[in-house]
Structures are given as C-alpha cells and as structure tokens.
Write a protein that holds these residues in place. Structure first.
Motif, PDB file in Angstrom:
ATOM      1  N   ARG A  41     -30.630  30.008  38.978  1.00  0.00           N
ATOM      2  CA  ARG A  41     -31.330  31.192  39.483  1.00  0.00           C
ATOM      3  C   ARG A  41     -30.558  31.918  40.570  1.00  0.00           C
ATOM      4  O   ARG A  41     -30.547  33.152  40.636  1.00  0.00           O
ATOM      5  CB  ARG A  41     -32.708  30.797  39.992  1.00  0.00           C
ATOM      6  N   PHE A  42     -29.902  31.160  41.434  1.00  0.00           N
ATOM      7  CA  PHE A  42     -29.206  31.759  42.571  1.00  0.00           C
ATOM      8  C   PHE A  42     -27.688  31.830  42.384  1.00  0.00           C
ATOM      9  O   PHE A  42     -26.962  32.177  43.320  1.00  0.00           O
ATOM     10  CB  PHE A  42     -29.577  31.026  43.863  1.00  0.00           C
ATOM     11  N   ALA A  57     -38.099  28.388  44.309  1.00  0.00           N
ATOM     12  CA  ALA A  57     -37.364  29.653  44.317  1.00  0.00           C
ATOM     13  C   ALA A  57     -37.983  30.629  45.315  1.00  0.00           C
ATOM     14  O   ALA A  57     -37.260  31.325  46.046  1.00  0.00           O
ATOM     15  CB  ALA A  57     -37.336  30.259  42.921  1.00  0.00           C
ATOM     16  N   THR A  58     -39.304  30.669  45.366  1.00  0.00           N
ATOM     17  CA  THR A  58     -39.984  31.543  46.319  1.00  0.00           C
ATOM     18  C   THR A  58     -39.634  31.149  47.754  1.00  0.00           C
ATOM     19  O   THR A  58     -39.363  32.014  48.600  1.00  0.00           O
ATOM     20  CB  THR A  58     -41.513  31.496  46.110  1.00  0.00           C
ATOM     21  N   GLU A 112     -36.016  32.262  48.432  1.00  0.00           N
ATOM     22  CA  GLU A 112     -35.938  33.722  48.550  1.00  0.00           C
ATOM     23  C   GLU A 112     -36.499  34.225  49.878  1.00  0.00           C
ATOM     24  O   GLU A 112     -36.051  35.247  50.390  1.00  0.00           O
ATOM     25  CB  GLU A 112     -36.679  34.384  47.391  1.00  0.00           C
ATOM     26  N   SER A 113     -37.449  33.519  50.447  1.00  0.00           N
ATOM     27  CA  SER A 113     -38.069  33.986  51.687  1.00  0.00           C
ATOM     28  C   SER A 113     -37.438  33.369  52.936  1.00  0.00           C
ATOM     29  O   SER A 113     -37.879  33.643  54.052  1.00  0.00           O
ATOM     30  CB  SER A 113     -39.574  33.702  51.665  1.00  0.00           C
TER      31      SER A 113
END
Length: 192
Positions: free
Chosen positions: A23-24, A168-169, A172-173
C-alpha cells in the motif's frame, strides 16, 4: 517512511506487513523468511533451529545484526520480525505489534503448515519460550514489554481486510513532524 511489524508466530505479521508494504510502496524485509531460509539450508525445522540458537547465540546475533543494518540503511522500508520494533526503536516512524490468543495463532499455523492444531500449539509455545529467553539474555529485551510500540492490536478481533484498513488508516494519519519516541530504549543492549 520506516515501519516495523512485530508479533508472535501466527499473529498475522506477514499478511499485514505485506499489505502495508504494498500500500505504501515500501520494500518488505521479513526476518522470519530469512530465519526459515537459514534453517532449511542447514536441514532444520524452524523449531529445531530455534533450539539450536539457544546453544549457538551467533545464529540470532547474525540475523538481528543484519536486520538492524537493513533498517539503518533504508528509509523506505517495512521491517517485519519478532524484534523489528526493538531493532529499529530509535529511528522507526511507526512500530506495530500484532497478537492474538495462542489458540487462534495455533489454528492459523496448523492451517498454514498442514499439521494438527495441538502440534502447532506445542511447537509455538516451545518456540516463544526459547526466543523470550534468548532475547533477554542477549539484549536485555523483555519481549512481553509492549511499551515501545505505537500500535498494538489483537488480530483475532478483525478479519485480514479490516485489520489492514485499520493499520493503513493509522499510518496515513501519523504526524511525521514529531520525533518523540525515536530514542534508544533504556536498558537494551544494542549489540546486535
């Protein structure tokens, strides 16, 4: 970004680490893969190789030194291993610990390795006990001390997709402007 994913066998480390790395756009280095390759090359099962490592500390030290070197060399990495959070404690952006009850983990391992659940449970217990003793003796690390981790999750509570979304959230934060928590952990012997 440097992420670490740690946890005991069957906790979902590999599944979640691979998904986060993809994802990253991070390189994914798995200490477990390297350890299993070393065991296989020498004709041992991972459990047998763990027990051999109790007698030959160079096995752990070589693996851990290599993983720490990799973590220090790169800033676009997801490092996955039991000690990944400790190996990169002083410079990882986010350190994640995943876990699940031993019964759940034994079922996952039994399914993955096509063996009876009870055998998987016994082997997992032996392996965890062996590793805990070695980490304490070699590096003064109490593997049960989760205070160095930014995120700890019980992966038995969510399915793989939900767990990956949650992690993932969180990534991302993350506030990358702070360096809090990126200092050596007191009492740990960084002699990998």
């Amino acid at each position: 970004m440097l992420l670490t994913v740690s946890g005991p066998p069957g906790s979902g480390k590999s599944t979640n680490a691979a998904a986060l790395a993809e994802r990253f756009g991070l390189a994914h280095v798995s200490g477990g893969d390297i350890f299993r390759e070393l065991a296989d090359e020498r004709g041992y099962t991972p459990v047998e190789f763990n027990e051999l490592a109790e007698e030959d500390e160079q096995i752990d030290r070589d693996l851990d030194r290599r993983l720490r070197e990799i973590a220090l060399e790169r800033d676009d990495l997801l490092l996955e291993s039991r000690l990944a959070g400790w190996l990169a404690a002083d410079h990882a952006d986010i350190k994640i610990w995943l876990d699940a009850p031993r019964t759940v983990r034994a079922e996952r391992i039994a399914d993955r390795e096509d063996k009876p659940v009870e055998v998987a449970r016994q082997e997992t217990t032996r392996r965890e006990n062996s590793e805990a003793l070695r980490y304490k003796e070699y590096y003064n690390i109490d593997i049960a001390d989760l205070t160095i981790y930014d995120i700890t999750c019980n992966t038995a509570r969510w399915g793989p997709k939900s767990m990956q979304k949650t992690l993932a959230t969180a990534v991302e934060s993350y506030d990358y402007d702070t360096d809090e928590g990126k200092e050596p952990v007191e009492g740990v012997v960084y002699d990998f």
